[in-house]
Enzyme design. Structure first.
Site, PDB file in Angstrom:
ATOM      1  N   ASN A 210     115.205 -26.468  73.080  1.00 38.01           N
ATOM      2  CA  ASN A 210     114.040 -25.705  72.632  1.00 38.01           C
ATOM      3  C   ASN A 210     114.519 -24.559  71.759  1.00 38.01           C
ATOM      4  O   ASN A 210     115.618 -24.045  71.951  1.00 38.01           O
ATOM      5  CB  ASN A 210     113.277 -25.114  73.821  1.00 38.01           C
ATOM      6  CG  ASN A 210     112.406 -26.131  74.517  1.00 38.01           C
ATOM      7  OD1 ASN A 210     112.092 -27.184  73.972  1.00 38.01           O
ATOM      8  ND2 ASN A 210     112.005 -25.815  75.741  1.00 38.01           N
TER       9      ASN A 210
ATOM     10  N   ARG B 218     111.962 -32.706  75.916  1.00 41.42           N
ATOM     11  CA  ARG B 218     113.427 -32.781  75.842  1.00 41.42           C
ATOM     12  C   ARG B 218     113.993 -33.813  76.805  1.00 41.42           C
ATOM     13  O   ARG B 218     114.898 -34.557  76.449  1.00 41.42           O
ATOM     14  CB  ARG B 218     114.063 -31.413  76.091  1.00 41.42           C
ATOM     15  CG  ARG B 218     113.860 -30.432  74.945  1.00 41.42           C
ATOM     16  CD  ARG B 218     114.416 -29.070  75.278  1.00 41.42           C
ATOM     17  NE  ARG B 218     113.752 -28.564  76.479  1.00 41.42           N
ATOM     18  CZ  ARG B 218     114.298 -27.732  77.343  1.00 41.42           C
ATOM     19  NH1 ARG B 218     115.523 -27.301  77.181  1.00 41.42           N
ATOM     20  NH2 ARG B 218     113.624 -27.305  78.386  1.00 41.42           N
TER      21      ARG B 218
END
Length: 102
Positions: free
Chosen positions: A45, A27
């Site tokens: 997520n 990320r």
């Protein structure tokens, strides 16, 4: 690349990345790459182990970002990349950020 101009046509995509993409800095790397490309939106997520991203930019920016999501981070093992076009009207994002897990 710079972020998109307010008059430039935008496209928005919702992307689901499945594979080994959590716990490796995916990320954070996604935020850096999107910012470098001028793509706005978010990444997070998911509880199922996937990563979800909302991408907004020109068709060229989105194609580059999706290519990176698929194979741009060597530590990631991406099995599938599901890309869904989001039809207007949609909110215009000002930046690219990491959201909490959903």
């Amino acid at each position: 690349m710079e972020s998109h101009d307010k008059d430039e046509p935008l496209e928005t995509r919702l992307v689901q990345v499945r594979g080994q993409v959590q716990g490796i800095g995916y990320r954070e790397a996604c935020v850096r790459r999107a910012t470098a490309l001028g793509v706005t939106g978010w990444v997070r997520n998911r509880m199922d182990g996937s990563v979800e991203a909302m991408l907004q930019g020109s068709p060229e920016q989105l194609a580059e970002m999706c290519e990176w999501l698929s194979e741009g981070m060597s530590a990631a093992l991406v099995d599938t990349l599901e890309v869904t076009e989001v039809q207007p009207p949609f909110a215009r994002f000002d930046n690219f950020e990491r959201l909490p897990t959903l």
